[in-house]
Design a protein around this motif. Structure first.
Motif, PDB file in Angstrom:
ATOM      1  N   PRO A 497     -16.596 -27.689 -26.915  1.00  0.00           N
ATOM      2  CA  PRO A 497     -17.568 -28.193 -27.880  1.00  0.00           C
ATOM      3  C   PRO A 497     -18.370 -29.366 -27.305  1.00  0.00           C
ATOM      4  CG  PRO A 497     -15.416 -27.909 -28.909  1.00  0.00           C
ATOM      5  CD  PRO A 497     -15.212 -27.751 -27.435  1.00  0.00           C
ATOM      6  N   SER A 498     -19.656 -29.386 -27.601  1.00  0.00           N
ATOM      7  CA  SER A 498     -20.524 -30.481 -27.192  1.00  0.00           C
ATOM      8  C   SER A 498     -21.826 -30.399 -27.968  1.00  0.00           C
ATOM      9  CB  SER A 498     -20.833 -30.412 -25.690  1.00  0.00           C
ATOM     10  OG  SER A 498     -21.688 -29.320 -25.422  1.00  0.00           O
ATOM     11  N   PRO A 499     -22.524 -31.542 -28.128  1.00  0.00           N
ATOM     12  CA  PRO A 499     -23.851 -31.499 -28.780  1.00  0.00           C
ATOM     13  C   PRO A 499     -24.813 -30.563 -28.048  1.00  0.00           C
ATOM     14  CG  PRO A 499     -23.044 -33.751 -28.659  1.00  0.00           C
ATOM     15  CD  PRO A 499     -22.089 -32.924 -27.842  1.00  0.00           C
ATOM     16  N   ALA A 500     -24.706 -30.503 -26.725  1.00  0.00           N
ATOM     17  CA  ALA A 500     -25.599 -29.628 -25.959  1.00  0.00           C
ATOM     18  C   ALA A 500     -25.346 -28.160 -26.305  1.00  0.00           C
ATOM     19  CB  ALA A 500     -25.400 -29.860 -24.461  1.00  0.00           C
ATOM     20  N   LEU A 501     -24.073 -27.812 -26.492  1.00  0.00           N
ATOM     21  CA  LEU A 501     -23.758 -26.423 -26.833  1.00  0.00           C
ATOM     22  C   LEU A 501     -24.231 -26.097 -28.244  1.00  0.00           C
ATOM     23  CD1 LEU A 501     -22.558 -23.741 -26.012  1.00  0.00           C
ATOM     24  CD2 LEU A 501     -20.296 -24.585 -26.690  1.00  0.00           C
ATOM     25  N   VAL A 502     -24.101 -27.056 -29.159  1.00  0.00           N
ATOM     26  CA  VAL A 502     -24.639 -26.855 -30.516  1.00  0.00           C
ATOM     27  C   VAL A 502     -26.117 -26.494 -30.447  1.00  0.00           C
ATOM     28  CG1 VAL A 502     -25.212 -27.984 -32.696  1.00  0.00           C
ATOM     29  CG2 VAL A 502     -22.946 -28.319 -31.680  1.00  0.00           C
ATOM     30  N   LYS A 503     -26.877 -27.287 -29.703  1.00  0.00           N
ATOM     31  CA  LYS A 503     -28.323 -27.053 -29.579  1.00  0.00           C
ATOM     32  C   LYS A 503     -28.595 -25.695 -28.922  1.00  0.00           C
ATOM     33  CE  LYS A 503     -32.681 -28.549 -29.592  1.00  0.00           C
ATOM     34  NZ  LYS A 503     -33.376 -27.573 -28.764  1.00  0.00           N
ATOM     35  N   GLU A 504     -27.787 -25.360 -27.929  1.00  0.00           N
ATOM     36  CA  GLU A 504     -27.977 -24.086 -27.233  1.00  0.00           C
ATOM     37  C   GLU A 504     -27.756 -22.904 -28.182  1.00  0.00           C
ATOM     38  OE1 GLU A 504     -25.945 -21.655 -23.503  1.00  0.00           O
ATOM     39  OE2 GLU A 504     -25.874 -23.859 -23.525  1.00  0.00           O
ATOM     40  N   LEU A 505     -26.714 -22.988 -29.010  1.00  0.00           N
ATOM     41  CA  LEU A 505     -26.435 -21.915 -29.956  1.00  0.00           C
ATOM     42  C   LEU A 505     -27.521 -21.826 -31.032  1.00  0.00           C
ATOM     43  CD1 LEU A 505     -22.559 -22.265 -30.434  1.00  0.00           C
ATOM     44  CD2 LEU A 505     -23.797 -20.637 -28.997  1.00  0.00           C
ATOM     45  N   GLN A 506     -27.990 -22.975 -31.487  1.00  0.00           N
ATOM     46  CA  GLN A 506     -29.059 -22.967 -32.484  1.00  0.00           C
ATOM     47  C   GLN A 506     -30.330 -22.323 -31.923  1.00  0.00           C
ATOM     48  OE1 GLN A 506     -29.001 -27.189 -33.268  1.00  0.00           O
ATOM     49  NE2 GLN A 506     -27.922 -26.930 -35.223  1.00  0.00           N
ATOM     50  N   ASP A 507     -30.681 -22.686 -30.716  1.00  0.00           N
ATOM     51  CA  ASP A 507     -31.873 -22.103 -30.095  1.00  0.00           C
ATOM     52  C   ASP A 507     -31.691 -20.602 -29.853  1.00  0.00           C
ATOM     53  OD1 ASP A 507     -33.101 -24.562 -30.109  1.00  0.00           O
ATOM     54  OD2 ASP A 507     -32.631 -25.019 -28.004  1.00  0.00           O
ATOM     55  N   HIS A 508     -30.478 -20.227 -29.509  1.00  0.00           N
ATOM     56  CA  HIS A 508     -30.188 -18.811 -29.282  1.00  0.00           C
ATOM     57  C   HIS A 508     -30.417 -17.999 -30.556  1.00  0.00           C
ATOM     58  CE1 HIS A 508     -28.184 -15.266 -27.613  1.00  0.00           C
ATOM     59  NE2 HIS A 508     -27.472 -15.201 -28.724  1.00  0.00           N
ATOM     60  N   VAL A 509     -29.934 -18.506 -31.684  1.00  0.00           N
ATOM     61  CA  VAL A 509     -30.120 -17.806 -32.953  1.00  0.00           C
ATOM     62  C   VAL A 509     -31.610 -17.705 -33.289  1.00  0.00           C
ATOM     63  CG1 VAL A 509     -29.710 -17.909 -35.441  1.00  0.00           C
ATOM     64  CG2 VAL A 509     -27.840 -18.406 -33.851  1.00  0.00           C
ATOM     65  N   LYS A 510     -32.348 -18.769 -33.038  1.00  0.00           N
ATOM     66  CA  LYS A 510     -33.791 -18.748 -33.320  1.00  0.00           C
ATOM     67  C   LYS A 510     -34.508 -17.670 -32.508  1.00  0.00           C
ATOM     68  CE  LYS A 510     -34.144 -23.710 -34.377  1.00  0.00           C
ATOM     69  NZ  LYS A 510     -34.691 -25.009 -33.928  1.00  0.00           N
ATOM     70  N   ARG A 511     -34.007 -17.413 -31.301  1.00  0.00           N
ATOM     71  CA  ARG A 511     -34.642 -16.392 -30.465  1.00  0.00           C
ATOM     72  C   ARG A 511     -34.264 -14.976 -30.892  1.00  0.00           C
ATOM     73  NH1 ARG A 511     -33.162 -20.124 -26.382  1.00  0.00           N
ATOM     74  NH2 ARG A 511     -31.297 -18.873 -25.885  1.00  0.00           N
TER      75      ARG A 511
END
Length: 554
Positions: A497-511
């Protein structure tokens, strides 16, 4: 001679002309099993692979004679028409023999999972008024712990190598003490008489007792003949525990009626994808059904390492199939996964069949014999594109495969059967071509800033990311949006877990999906809360989050 079931070249012909013949006072154990065994005793019925890897090939005569011997034994124990019997036997051959024997004496099997605790046993026995239990030898202690608190429980049978003692009778001794034939009683159970009680998995509240009658197996002709596409000579594997209704869908009635042989792999302990692939390859499984979770694990293996050339048809049910898994499986094997939808309360309701084009992500079209509509919150039939509740219109004739109600709970039955419909509690929408697209349970839908978001849509997007093994999506209270989308995520090995991974998963869903659906809250956990049948308990996650803000958490 095996009944000949008509095949249909087009779904339109199938939908218009398929009908189920319901004989009077139908009883599968007599009218199918014993009748077929008398005509073709050597017909293969099951290939069973035990925990030790030993393979057994069993024919119809084995099940006809074995169930008759046990019917005599159950009758001698005082079991008769309407008596309820809990069965906890995992994937043992004795499970099939017990069910068939109870059908012959008119008693009612109550299949139950091995994961039940002693407290669960006490609740179920007393709730249903269970008179007898037939259980694994390592389950005996859980029954003994609560037997004194279960006044209806009178008969105890154990299966296994342990010596029977005290109240317990040994299956082997009972079976060997009786003749191979059990004549049909003059007033045998059949037709509208109760044949099964399944406890629902209870994702919200305590499990309900779902009642099916003796015509229920006939509803699975659609399952075995048409959805599983089975023919004589096929070897079919459904990955399901015998404690749940799905095992009856895929390991029993429909498969035998289609003339196929049931493949039963009695594995114990943790599921290992490579072991399942070994079994499919080694034993020449031709048709396969598993929940999408199993397919997700299988495509992580190098499928080229196994000989899957005899596998010709694949199906899935139990949860929604991610489109990425659909395409990955087809690319690796060349096989389409045909999705299906139903409930413990029904047989197959909606499905993708071999005689129709498949739309990845869709659960297909309503099965013949099921008058299904989508209703909005005001009870109006939805137009294509509009979401609504999946409902079954209740006509003058009983839909074969639809349950009779919830045992001893008329108010719960009335809460789902009203206004001329059975209300499933599940949401979907239908496209212009008549294909249904599942959204989730009514209670699982998230209402955020005017949007209605189904959890499956977001979960589907999340699990296409290599870091995500499992995800549960729920709504969390949000002052501005009403609810915000929250993802509870189990990470794959090697990810932290990390803030960077949170952002990565959020961006992934948006795509992957509509950007407004992305999870504003991401929480990482070691495991998701689930029922003993493996279904995600989103209600438990929502309850834990009551009063929390929509700030991201790790």
């Amino acid at each position: 001679m095996l009944p000949q079931y008509q095949r249909f070249d087009t779904f339109e012909d199938f939908r218009a002309n398929y009908a189920v013949n319901v004989p009077p006072a139908y009883n599968f154990a007599f009218d199918f099993l014993d009748a077929q065994a008398a005509q073709d005793p050597e017909r293969p019925a099951m290939v069973h692979v035990g925990p030790d890897g030993a393979r057994r090939e069993l024919n119809l005569a084995f099940f006809s004679k074995g169930s008759s011997r046990m019917a005599h034994a159950f009758k001698a124990m005082g079991l008769g028409k309407g008596d309820k019997v809990m069965i906890v036997l995992q994937r043992r051959v004795e499970f099939w023999l017990a069910v068939l024997a109870l059908q012959k004496v008119g008693a009612v099997p109550v299949p139950s999972p091995h994961l039940l605790t002693a407290h669960d046993v006490e609740y179920r026995v007393n709730k249903a008024g269970i008179k007898a239990c037939v259980v694994e030898e390592d389950f005996m202690e859980r029954v003994d712990a609560v037997a004194a608190a279960c006044p209806s429980l009178k008969c105890f049978v154990r299966v296994g190598a342990r010596s029977a003692e005290g109240r317990w009778l040994a299956w082997e001794a009972l079976e060997n003490a009786h003749p191979d034939a059990f004549p049909r009683p003059e007033r045998a159970a059949g037709g509208e008489d109760v044949s099964f009680i399944f406890f629902s998995s209870g994702t919200t509240g305590m499990p309900k007792m779902v009642v099916h009658n003796h015509n229920y197996p006939l509803g699975h002709i659609t399952t075995g003949v048409h959805w599983h596409d089975l023919r004589p000579g096929d070897l079919h594997l459904t990955v399901a525990d015998t404690g749940w209704g799905k095992s009856i869908w895929g390991k029993f009635f429909g498969q035998w009626m289609a003339g196929a042989c049931v493949f039963t792999w009695d594995y114990r302990g943790k599921f290992v994808p490579a072991e399942l692939l070994d079994v499919i390859s080694k034993h020449g499984v031709t048709t396969f059904c598993a929940p999408p979770t199993i397919y997700r694990f299988l495509i992580r293996e190098n499928l080229a390492d196994w000989d899957l050339s005899r596998l010709r048809h694949c199906t899935t049910a139990g949860e929604l199939l991610n489109e990425g898994v659909f395409h990955a499986w087809k690319k690796a094997t060349g096989l389409t996964i045909f999705e299906g939808y139903g409930q413990t309360e029904t047989t197959l309701q909606i499905a993708a069949f071999p005689n129709m084009p498949v739309k990845p992500g869709s659960i297909g079209k309503p099965c013949p014999g099921w008058d299904i509509v989508l209703l909005d919150v005001k009870g109006r039939v939805c137009a294509p594109g509009d979401e609504g509740e999946i409902c079954i219109r209740l006509g003058d004739g009983k839909t074969v495969g639809l349950f009779d109600g919830y045992l001893y709970e008329p108010e719960k039955t009335a809460s789902v059967m009203f206004g001329g419909y059975y209300h499933t509690g599940d949401k979907a929408w239908m496209d212009e071509d008549g294909y249904f697209w599942f959204l989730g349970r009514n209670d699982d839908l998230i209402k955020s800033s005017g949007y209605r978001i189904g959890p499956f849509e977001v979960e589907s997007a999340l699990i296409t990311h290599e870091a995500v093994v499992e995800a549960a999506v729920t709504g969390v209270p949000d002052a501005e949006r009403g609810q915000a989308v929250k993802a509870t995520v189990v990470l794959a090995s090697g990810y932290s877990p990390s803030p960077a991974l949170v952002k990565e998963l959020q961006d992934h869903v948006k795509r992957v999906t509509a950007p407004y659906k992305y999870p504003r809250v991401v929480e990482f956990v070691a495991e998701l809360p689930k029922t003993i049948s493996g279904k995600i308990k989103r209600a438990e996650i929502r309850a834990k989050d009551e009063g929390k803000t929509s700030e991201p958490t790790l």
